[in-house]
Design a protein around this motif. Structure first.
Motif, PDB file in Angstrom:
ATOM      1  N   LEU A  90       0.842  -1.242   0.133  1.00  0.00           N
ATOM      2  CA  LEU A  90       0.121  -0.113  -0.153  1.00  0.00           C
ATOM      3  C   LEU A  90       0.912   1.407   0.032  1.00  0.00           C
ATOM      4  N   GLY A  91       0.638   2.200  -0.804  1.00  0.00           N
ATOM      5  CA  GLY A  91       1.246   3.416  -0.833  1.00  0.00           C
ATOM      6  C   GLY A  91       0.413   4.487  -1.581  1.00  0.00           C
ATOM      7  N   VAL A 112       1.618   6.926   5.660  1.00  0.00           N
ATOM      8  CA  VAL A 112       1.062   5.769   4.850  1.00  0.00           C
ATOM      9  C   VAL A 112       2.171   5.202   4.230  1.00  0.00           C
ATOM     10  N   ASN A 113       3.009   5.690   3.769  1.00  0.00           N
ATOM     11  CA  ASN A 113       4.013   4.809   2.975  1.00  0.00           C
ATOM     12  C   ASN A 113       5.076   4.272   3.683  1.00  0.00           C
ATOM     13  N   VAL A 114       5.564   4.699   5.060  1.00  0.00           N
ATOM     14  CA  VAL A 114       6.247   4.152   5.808  1.00  0.00           C
ATOM     15  C   VAL A 114       5.846   3.472   7.454  1.00  0.00           C
ATOM     16  N   LYS A 158       9.796   6.302   0.135  1.00  0.00           N
ATOM     17  CA  LYS A 158      10.282   5.074  -0.597  1.00  0.00           C
ATOM     18  C   LYS A 158      11.696   4.975  -0.124  1.00  0.00           C
ATOM     19  N   THR A 159      12.564   5.962  -0.223  1.00  0.00           N
ATOM     20  CA  THR A 159      14.125   5.884   0.594  1.00  0.00           C
ATOM     21  C   THR A 159      14.022   5.330   1.844  1.00  0.00           C
ATOM     22  N   ALA A 160      12.879   5.844   2.703  1.00  0.00           N
ATOM     23  CA  ALA A 160      13.046   5.664   4.072  1.00  0.00           C
ATOM     24  C   ALA A 160      12.400   3.869   4.306  1.00  0.00           C
TER      25      ALA A 160
END
Length: 264
Positions: A90-91, A112-114, A158-160
């Motif tokens: 999910l992202g 949300v992404n991390v 996304k890097t995280a």
């Protein structure tokens, strides 16, 4: 290579559409019991129906929860208490003028992404380590490495996620649990065709249009076409298997050569 995931239970977040849906389908095809995750019952039911149209004997479990919240993550764990394969797919993403991204939007992308992935890893990793087997995969993006100027907040998240993956892989060292990221490149998902035709001649057939788009707007891709969601799903299925037992802590690329690097 024959991959058999019979007896394994997988949870794929954001599996009602796009890459997540393709991953859920391929895991089901490999024999896994798959938790189909979404925020509404209607969308989850539709996704389950689509998978069963392809894999009639698929064993699927609806996981209706907003996993971007603490309450939703806890609800997912109640609905699917044992998970052997966790795929944090999910992202959210979107373009924005870099200097106009608000503090709230930076926080939303991180949440949300991390953080959603971190919560689910915290919930399911202990059980995996106790059983001595597990697979955790975080779906990252080429934007984690090639940061787009118009999507700095997305690239940051996304890097995280790559850092989260490496850190939890160390936490799981020696337990039989592997933790990896999958770096997905430019992918043919919902809405992408419209985006492509905003930039190239609408009279072109799709196969030619996407190649023109990639050549003119994503020239660093060696594949020179968009990646199909099932191509990413195939890597996820492999990483979920016994055959991938020595691959952990990695950022495995399914990017069509988009990232200009010899190493991941």
């Amino acid at each position: 290579m024959h991959i058999d995931l019979t007896g394994r239970t997988a949870l794929v977040t954001g599996s009602t559409q796009g890459i997540g849906h393709a991953i859920a389908l391929e895991l089901a095809r490999a024999g896994a019991r798959v938790g189909i995750s979404g925020r509404t019952g209607a969308r989850v039911d539709e996704a389950i129906t689509r998978i069963r149209d392809v894999v009639p004997d698929a064993v699927l479990a609806p996981v209706i929860a907003d996993v971007t919240t603490e309450e939703g993550a806890a609800r997912a764990a109640e609905l699917l208490p044992r998970v052997d394969v966790l795929v944090n797919n999910l992202g959210i993403f979107g373009a924005a003028e870099p200097l106009e991204i608000s503090d709230a939007e930076w926080r939303r992308y991180f949440e949300v992404n991390v953080l959603a992935a971190v919560r689910l890893i915290r919930q399911y990793l202990p059980g995996m380590t106790e059983r001595g087997w597990g697979r955790i995969q975080n779906i990252a993006s080429d934007s984690a490495v090639v940061i787009p100027a118009e999507m700095i907040h997305y690239g940051m998240s996304k890097t995280a996620l790559l850092a989260v993956t490496r850190g939890f892989a160390k936490q799981a060292a020696g337990t039989g649990v592997t933790v990896n990221s999958v770096i997905a490149g430019p992918t043919h998902t919902g809405g992408v065709e419209d985006f492509v035709y905003e930039l190239v001649d609408r009279s072109l057939p799709w196969d030619e249009a996407q190649r023109v788009f990639m050549r003119e707007h994503r020239p660093q891709s060696l594949l020179q076409r968009l990646i199909e969601p099932e191509e990413i799903a195939h890597m996820v299925v492999y990483l979920a298997s016994e055959q991938a037992s020595a691959t952990t802590g990695g950022a495995v690329r399914v990017d069509g050569g988009y990232v200009d690097s010899i190493l991941p």
